[in-house]
Design an enzyme around this catalytic site. Structure first.
Site, mmCIF file in Angstrom:
data_model
loop_
_atom_site.group_PDB
_atom_site.id
_atom_site.type_symbol
_atom_site.label_atom_id
_atom_site.label_comp_id
_atom_site.label_asym_id
_atom_site.label_seq_id
_atom_site.Cartn_x
_atom_site.Cartn_y
_atom_site.Cartn_z
ATOM 1 N N GLY A 131 0.803 -1.217 0.000
ATOM 2 C CA GLY A 131 0.000 0.000 0.000
ATOM 3 C C GLY A 131 0.834 1.264 0.000
ATOM 4 O O GLY A 131 0.322 2.347 0.289
ATOM 5 N N SER A 169 12.154 -1.394 5.935
ATOM 6 C CA SER A 169 11.015 -0.616 6.454
ATOM 7 C C SER A 169 11.195 0.877 6.198
ATOM 8 O O SER A 169 10.843 1.713 7.029
ATOM 9 C CB SER A 169 10.842 -0.861 7.954
ATOM 10 O OG SER A 169 10.473 -2.179 8.226
ATOM 11 N N THR A 189 7.774 4.348 3.526
ATOM 12 C CA THR A 189 6.967 5.498 3.950
ATOM 13 C C THR A 189 7.837 6.574 4.558
ATOM 14 O O THR A 189 7.634 7.774 4.312
ATOM 15 C CB THR A 189 5.889 5.041 4.957
ATOM 16 O OG1 THR A 189 5.007 4.125 4.311
ATOM 17 C CG2 THR A 189 5.089 6.219 5.477
ATOM 18 N N GLU A 204 7.766 -4.522 9.714
ATOM 19 C CA GLU A 204 8.659 -5.604 10.112
ATOM 20 C C GLU A 204 8.614 -5.954 11.593
ATOM 21 O O GLU A 204 8.756 -7.115 11.964
ATOM 22 C CB GLU A 204 10.106 -5.258 9.728
ATOM 23 C CG GLU A 204 10.386 -5.335 8.246
ATOM 24 C CD GLU A 204 11.869 -5.202 7.944
ATOM 25 O OE1 GLU A 204 12.519 -6.238 7.709
ATOM 26 O OE2 GLU A 204 12.371 -4.070 7.940
#
Length: 800
Positions: free
Chosen positions: A533, A572, A575, A762
């Protein structure tokens, strides 16, 4: 709350507690218009209708596409003496048979690890191998008119080998008299601590304080435990797939299911001696990555086959190849030691990991480093900390990056060990941890110990206390009721985890945002959405910055010819890093919108705000729509401008998200059978850009973590060959076999992230194995330290 009073002035300046974030980066929930909302994913409709296009769907763009079948080694260790391809080449429809001697196959060594440059992994692989090191090493590739023909031709190829001795167990591989996997001149870019005479790819270590001195103290008791993890598969629904062709400009294009388009472009350029400008890598929809596609796994074979036949070629791995020849989680044996006083003060912690990297070293050192650098910093108040790891080659399938990236192995060892110590001391396992874990204001020197100079980090957001309290309440920690059956016993266990958000000082993301004349926007992002997403989160971040509705933003991501540079989807970081690049680009566009609105309304820029797809003057109440600005800026009589802006972001920060995992289990003390009644995991991910997507990530990660606890994973036989060839043979827990998972979002504000966000995908992967082991110990008093946890292992412990 801790603070930085005890820091030196130099340290305080280098790692300030206060962070200079944009004024509008910190918004209360009621003022957020796009972020913190459960916005529908931008690709949801395409996915549920079947209109999403994955790599294999692009074959319909071409009149004729060759298919690839790879012949792989049937022995664990040896050298190819001869390849009889005569029958295969005589089959109608076979276009080419490639061997290590084929002119199109590069002689250069490379690493498949999709990481930054220079790669922190040894260059120890060839596209096709003469020296084979595991059952599954690629030896030969067939290109044919269709897949059945390619597969049939591959079955006729006869390979003769000189067989060598092999070794499967990492303990034996590390001995001085073990068979040696790599000889002189078979590895470039060798890594620190390598000793190929003993099959050691790398050795790493770091220490804070003096652990040995603490272990020698008379007032300390030394505790030691050993833990073992499985070889876990990524189990992607979409297999590794790559489509390679040469376009009308004689440039080489790969449409491929990858997490790292730009790294793949660079690595292919190096390997095939092609200028980077002449390679284009496009990522379509990806049917799952989880780290398995954070590597250039099949792209070199696809490109070589396309060049050999001078036409488009598709290589889609088989499910058997996925389990036996792609990538898996590193199986490890981890020893934990601690020195603890009688009153429960931890004076020293030590972890030692023996990591089985398999036949090749892709991601070997960096994954092993995370065994220490992720879990150990959680206990920042422990004065003496040491980590050491040996990364060893065996004649087993390749390992690589996988969700959690070393942290699951280290978290099992540390969180299981701390539970053992707490029970030995007779103290509450939660309070025992709380006395030692990090809090806002702490300087994480342990991460610096492992990451080198400049890797320390100041903790500016931490929701551990709330994670624990909400998790305890949800699992019923203080309200446990025992079953009526006297043979059944119920217990609860918990584990904590910290992760990272990107790789400090080693990330870069880029974005470009353009206004259309109708007031809509095109957003081009290098960041890679692999089903998580990310594209939706980018749109929400841009919309929040611009003051527009997410529906007005059209996003295109991950095409090396069109979208800006980005390191890819791993660590990670997407974003946090790429999202901040989007935020910067959107802020640049907003600045230009204000400039044009100021002229059109004849008001000062300082009086303007952007809201509801328009720019409004707060003093007069007048406004102009983005559409009006679009037409005026592009078609105006005087000045004209295409309003656009770019943003790129890199940082030395890597703020940790936190998780508190709880497990409720019932165990039959006569049979060892157990039922996991519930899993609860509370996660501090800063501000959740999209709470629905964040909860989905947490649930998916916890399911993967549950698999790590109870599944056999990919088992290997005496020759090191994978015994799993299909999903039917792989112990992936089904929906009916998975306990209820409750995901709890704990909101904090991370000032270094876009609108306060840090990572989420994660950290919940790390925690189920130790929490479940701890819950079983609470229920029946036996400790399972070697995964998987099964009724048989519990029963054996109970009968000892």
């Amino acid at each position: 709350m801790s603070d930085s009073v005890g820091d030196s002035a130099e340290t305080a300046d280098a790692h300030p507690l206060e962070w200079d974030e944009p004024e509008d980066n910190r918004k209360p929930p009621e003022d957020r218009t796009a972020v913190s909302n459960r916005v529908e994913k931008v690709d949801d409709e395409k996915l549920v209708t079947g209109n999403a296009r994955y790599t294999a769907d692009f074959v319909h763009n071409f009149r004729s596409v060759g298919r690839v079948s790879v012949v792989r080694s049937e022995i664990p260790h040896g050298r190819v003496l001869d390849i009889d391809r005569s029958t295969a080449e005589s089959i109608d429809g076979v276009w080419a048979v490639l061997t290590p001697d084929s002119d199109i196959i590069p002689e250069s060594l490379y690493t498949s690890a999709g990481q930054s440059y220079p790669e922190p992994s040894p260059w120890d692989m060839h596209v096709l191998h003469e020296h084979v090191r595991y059952v599954g090493d690629p030896v030969c590739a067939v290109v044919a008119v269709d897949q059945p023909t390619a597969d049939r031709a591959a079955e006729t190829i006869e390979v003769s080998y000189e067989q060598y001795e092999h070794v499967v167990d990492p303990e034996l591989a590390f001995s001085s008299d073990a068979p040696q996997l790599f000889g002189p001149d078979e590895v470039d870019n060798e890594i620190v601590g390598h000793d190929y005479d003993r099959n050691r790819m790398a050795h790493i270590e770091g220490e804070l304080g003096s652990v040995s001195s603490a272990f020698e103290r008379d007032d300390c008791v030394v505790h030691e435990t050993t833990w073992e993890t499985i070889r876990q598969s990524h189990a992607n629904v979409e297999k590794h797939t790559a489509l390679a062709y040469t376009d009308e400009d004689d440039r080489h294009v790969l449409i491929t299911s990858t997490q790292v388009p730009h790294h793949t472009r660079r690595q292919l350029a190096h390997l095939f001696d092609i200028p980077i400008r002449d390679i284009r890598v496009k990522k379509p929809r990806v049917g799952g990555g989880f780290g398995g596609k954070q590597a250039m796994v099949i792209e070199p074979i696809a490109l070589a086959c396309s060049l050999a036949v001078d036409r488009p070629v598709l290589y889609e791995a088989s499910r058997r190849e996925e389990f036996g020849a792609m990538r898996s989680r590193h199986p490890m044996r981890v020893r934990a030691r601690s020195a603890v006083t009688e009153d429960g003060a931890i004076e020293a912690l030590e972890l030692y990991a023996l990591s089985n990297t398999g036949a090749y070293g892709s991601h070997g050192m960096t994954v092993a480093g995370n065994v220490g650098s992720k879990p150990l910093p959680l206990y920042s108040k422990v004065p003496n900390v040491r980590f050491e790891a040996d990364i060893v080659h065996t004649n087993t399938p390749q390992t690589g990056a996988m969700r959690g990236y070393g942290a699951p192995q280290g978290t099992l060892a540390l969180e299981g060990h701390l539970d053992v110590v707490a029970r030995d001391l007779g103290v509450d396992p939660i309070a025992f941890r709380q006395d030692h874990y990090m809090e806002v204001g702490d300087l994480d020197e342990i991460a610096g110990m492992m990451g080198g100079e400049g890797a320390e980090r100041r903790i500016r957001s931490c929701g551990l206390d709330e994670c624990i309290e909400r998790g305890k309440a949800a699992i019923g920690w203080d309200e446990l009721e025992q079953p009526d059956d006297p043979d059944c016993h119920r217990g609860v266990g918990m584990a904590l985890s910290a992760q990272g958000t990107g790789v400090a000082g080693d990330e870069l993301g880029g974005a470009q945002l353009m206004l259309n004349e109708d007031g809509s926007f095109h957003l081009h992002v290098g960041g890679v959405d692999i089903g998580t997403g990310a594209d939706t989160a980018f749109v929400q971040i841009a919309a929040e910055t611009l003051g527009c509705s997410p529906e007005t933003i059209i996003i295109k991501s991950s095409d090396t010819d069109v979208t800006p540079f980005d390191y890819g989807a791993y660590a990670s970081s997407t974003t946090y890093i790429s999202g901040m690049a989007v935020r910067k680009a959107a802020a640049g566009v907003r600045e230009r919108l204000f400039e044009w609105a100021s002229r059109m309304l004849d008001v000062p820029i300082g009086s303007l705000v952007a809201v509801d797809d328009r720019v409004r003057c707060e003093t007069t109440g007048e406004s102009v729509t983005f559409e009006e600005i679009g037409y005026e800026s592009m078609y105006g009589e005087d000045d004209r401008e295409h309003i656009m802006a770019t943003g790129s972001h890199s940082t030395d920060e890597s703020p940790p998200p936190f998780a508190a995992q709880f497990a409720d289990v019932t165990v039959d003390s006569t049979t060892g059978e157990f039922t996991v009644n519930q899993l609860v995991v509370a996660v501090d991910c800063g501000v959740a850009i999209n709470p629905g997507m964040a909860e989905g990530q947490i649930e998916g990660a916890n399911h993967m973590s549950y698999e790590l606890a109870v599944s056999d994973g990919i088992t290997v036989d005496a020759d090191g060959a994978a015994t799993v060839e299909s999903f039917d043979e792989y112990g992936l827990p089904s929906a009916t076999e998975t306990p209820p998972i409750e995901a709890i979002l704990v909101e904090t504000h991370e000032p270094t992230g876009p609108f306060g966000a840090k990572s989420v995908a994660e950290v919940p992967t790390n925690t189920v194995p130790p929490a479940l082991s701890n819950a079983i110990a609470d229920a029946v008093g036996v400790r399972i330290s070697s995964m998987p946890i099964t009724p048989a292992t519990i029963r054996d412990k109970l009968t000892e």
